[in-house]
Design an enzyme around this catalytic site. Structure first.
Site, PDB file in Angstrom:
ATOM      1  N   SER A 139     -36.252 -48.194 -72.874  1.00  0.00           N
ATOM      2  CA  SER A 139     -36.749 -49.538 -73.192  1.00  0.00           C
ATOM      3  C   SER A 139     -36.053 -50.017 -74.458  1.00  0.00           C
ATOM      4  CB  SER A 139     -38.265 -49.471 -73.454  1.00  0.00           C
ATOM      5  OG  SER A 139     -38.751 -50.700 -73.951  1.00  0.00           O
ATOM      6  N   TYR A 152     -45.816 -46.117 -77.511  1.00  0.00           N
ATOM      7  CA  TYR A 152     -44.809 -46.443 -76.488  1.00  0.00           C
ATOM      8  C   TYR A 152     -43.400 -46.304 -77.071  1.00  0.00           C
ATOM      9  CZ  TYR A 152     -42.529 -49.156 -72.731  1.00  0.00           C
ATOM     10  OH  TYR A 152     -41.722 -49.570 -71.697  1.00  0.00           O
TER      11      TYR A 152
HETATM   12  N1  LIG Z   1     -41.797 -54.329 -67.704  1.00  0.00           N
HETATM   13  C1  LIG Z   1     -41.136 -54.223 -68.851  1.00  0.00           C
HETATM   14  O1  LIG Z   1     -41.065 -55.191 -69.630  1.00  0.00           O
HETATM   15  C2  LIG Z   1     -40.407 -52.953 -69.205  1.00  0.00           C
HETATM   16  C3  LIG Z   1     -39.508 -53.000 -70.280  1.00  0.00           C
HETATM   17  C4  LIG Z   1     -38.829 -51.845 -70.655  1.00  0.00           C
HETATM   18  C5  LIG Z   1     -39.025 -50.675 -69.952  1.00  0.00           C
HETATM   19  N2  LIG Z   1     -39.907 -50.642 -68.899  1.00  0.00           N
HETATM   20  C6  LIG Z   1     -40.092 -49.371 -68.218  1.00  0.00           C
HETATM   21  O2  LIG Z   1     -39.750 -49.503 -66.848  1.00  0.00           O
HETATM   22  C7  LIG Z   1     -40.539 -48.599 -66.072  1.00  0.00           C
HETATM   23  C8  LIG Z   1     -41.217 -49.359 -64.962  1.00  0.00           C
HETATM   24  O3  LIG Z   1     -42.080 -50.317 -65.549  1.00  0.00           O
HETATM   25  P1  LIG Z   1     -42.629 -51.588 -64.754  1.00  0.00           P
HETATM   26  O4  LIG Z   1     -42.531 -52.741 -65.673  1.00  0.00           O
HETATM   27  O5  LIG Z   1     -42.028 -51.667 -63.414  1.00  0.00           O
HETATM   28  O6  LIG Z   1     -44.171 -51.180 -64.700  1.00  0.00           O
HETATM   29  P2  LIG Z   1     -45.257 -51.273 -63.548  1.00  0.00           P
HETATM   30  O7  LIG Z   1     -46.546 -51.063 -64.216  1.00  0.00           O
HETATM   31  O8  LIG Z   1     -45.049 -52.501 -62.734  1.00  0.00           O
HETATM   32  O9  LIG Z   1     -44.869 -50.014 -62.633  1.00  0.00           O
HETATM   33  C9  LIG Z   1     -45.001 -48.714 -63.137  1.00  0.00           C
HETATM   34  C10 LIG Z   1     -44.776 -47.725 -62.032  1.00  0.00           C
HETATM   35  O10 LIG Z   1     -44.997 -46.417 -62.551  1.00  0.00           O
HETATM   36  C11 LIG Z   1     -45.929 -45.748 -61.719  1.00  0.00           C
HETATM   37  N3  LIG Z   1     -46.696 -44.761 -62.478  1.00  0.00           N
HETATM   38  C12 LIG Z   1     -47.468 -44.955 -63.580  1.00  0.00           C
HETATM   39  N4  LIG Z   1     -48.031 -43.787 -63.954  1.00  0.00           N
HETATM   40  C13 LIG Z   1     -47.580 -42.852 -63.087  1.00  0.00           C
HETATM   41  C14 LIG Z   1     -47.791 -41.456 -62.952  1.00  0.00           C
HETATM   42  N5  LIG Z   1     -48.592 -40.794 -63.801  1.00  0.00           N
HETATM   43  N6  LIG Z   1     -47.177 -40.805 -61.941  1.00  0.00           N
HETATM   44  C15 LIG Z   1     -46.370 -41.455 -61.062  1.00  0.00           C
HETATM   45  N7  LIG Z   1     -46.136 -42.792 -61.146  1.00  0.00           N
HETATM   46  C16 LIG Z   1     -46.736 -43.460 -62.139  1.00  0.00           C
HETATM   47  C17 LIG Z   1     -46.801 -46.862 -61.153  1.00  0.00           C
HETATM   48  O11 LIG Z   1     -47.471 -46.438 -60.001  1.00  0.00           O
HETATM   49  C18 LIG Z   1     -45.743 -47.926 -60.881  1.00  0.00           C
HETATM   50  O12 LIG Z   1     -45.078 -47.668 -59.665  1.00  0.00           O
HETATM   51  C19 LIG Z   1     -41.504 -47.937 -67.060  1.00  0.00           C
HETATM   52  O13 LIG Z   1     -40.985 -46.687 -67.439  1.00  0.00           O
HETATM   53  C20 LIG Z   1     -41.521 -48.886 -68.221  1.00  0.00           C
HETATM   54  O14 LIG Z   1     -41.885 -48.266 -69.416  1.00  0.00           O
HETATM   55  C21 LIG Z   1     -40.592 -51.759 -68.501  1.00  0.00           C
END
Ligand SMILES: NC(=O)c1ccc[n+]([C@@H]2O[C@H](COP(=O)([O-])OP(=O)(O)OC[C@H]3O[C@@H](n4cnc5c(N)ncnc54)[C@H](O)[C@@H]3O)[C@@H](O)[C@H]2O)c1
Length: 257
Positions: A139, A152
């Site tokens: 991130s 985080y």
């Molecule tokens: N959305 C953002 O702005 C953003 C920015 C930077 C990084 N990220 C990273 O990208 C990745 C995906 O985020 P997103 O925005 O799609 O979030 P989201 O909440 O839409 O999806 C998260 C996914 O992770 C899965 N998950 C959560 N806990 C879990 C566990 N214990 N075991 C298995 N699966 C699990 C959920 O089921 C879901 O499929 C994450 O690692 C997040 O930190 C997101």
């Protein structure tokens, strides 16, 4: 840039929605067979119901090392091997430092950091066999600090440096890279931050304006970077932390009017 993942075998953790789901769809469109991980069997099968038959289930909770092994074993049983592991499962639990509990800390570190390590460890023999690669979801919060997101930030900073350490340890056979997105329009941001705030329109504008490019990313824009790093186009890249953040981590924003 077009991607050809014909006959490639991919595992995406956290592939049921958001960025992971967009990556699953992009890999499928590029000809891959994809094992999709969600935390539970129910959430995984629900996601699979709306994906092509080239997507197969690999449910389990990445916060538990034993489940990481089961997730990889399920993917191998379905796909017969592994070319790419995408460690995407993650959570963002924030709040002022005084209010963070031990449970909050453990949950974020276990899912975001420990899960990334143990899924990669379980995938290692299969990636060695295929000369495959790993793409981790870090991130912008793994590169710079963010108020109210200390846990985080710690977890994602860990993912960035874990990526570098494993890139060195696993070279030259296996490449390991990570992507560092800024705000992306997924449940993590739309549902849990924007819609959960008192004034969603103002919150959305503030998030968008925090990036020099003045908007929030679409999940597909992050998926493109994931596919790039996983592809042969990036064959001389390992240990990289690729920013897709609209310029957020480039430096100080413009201060004059
Ligand atoms: N959305 C953002 O702005 C953003 C920015 C930077 C990084 N990220 C990273 O990208 C990745 C995906 O985020 P997103 O925005 O799609 O979030 P989201 O909440 O839409 O999806 C998260 C996914 O992770 C899965 N998950 C959560 N806990 C879990 C566990 N214990 N075991 C298995 N699966 C699990 C959920 O089921 C879901 O499929 C994450 O690692 C997040 O930190 C997101």
């Amino acid at each position: 840039m077009t991607f050809d993942f014909t006959a490639k075998r991919i595992l995406v953790t956290g592939g049921t929605r958001g960025i992971g789901r967009a990556a699953v769809e992009a890999f499928l469109d590029a000809g891959a067979r994809v094992a999709v991980n969600g935390r539970t069997e129910a959430s995984t099968l629900k996601a699979l119901a709306t994906l092509s038959t080239e997507a197969v289930p690999a449910p389990g909770d990445v916060a538990k090392a034993g489940d990481c092994r089961k997730i990889v074993a399920a993917a191998i049983a379905e796909l017969g091997g592994l070319d790419v592991l995408v460690n995407c499962a993650g959570i963002a639990n924030g709040g002022p430092m005084e209010e963070v509990t031990e449970e909050d800390w453990d949950q974020a570190l276990d899912i975001n950091l420990k899960g990334t390590f143990f899924c990669t460890q379980a995938a290692l023999p299969h990636l060695r066999a295929s000369k495959g690669n790993v793409v981790n979801l870090a991130s912008d919060a793994g590169l710079i600090g963010e108020v109210g997101l200390a846990v985080y930030c710690a977890s994602k900073g860990g993912v960035v440096n874990l990526t570098r350490a494993l890139a060195l340890e696993l070279a030259p056979g296996i490449r390991v890279n990570c992507v560092c997105p800024g705000y992306v329009d997924t449940d993590m941001v739309r549902r849990d931050v924007i819609d959960a705030s008192d004034d969603p329109a103002t919150t959305e504008a503030a998030l968008a304006n925090s990036a020099p490019l003045r908007r929030i990313a679409e999940p597909q824009e992050i998926a493109s970077a994931i596919l790039y790093l996983a592809s042969d186009h990036a064959r001389f890249m390992t240990g990289s932390a690729l920013q897709i953040d609209g310029g957020t981590t480039a430096g100080h924003p413009r201060t004059s009017p």
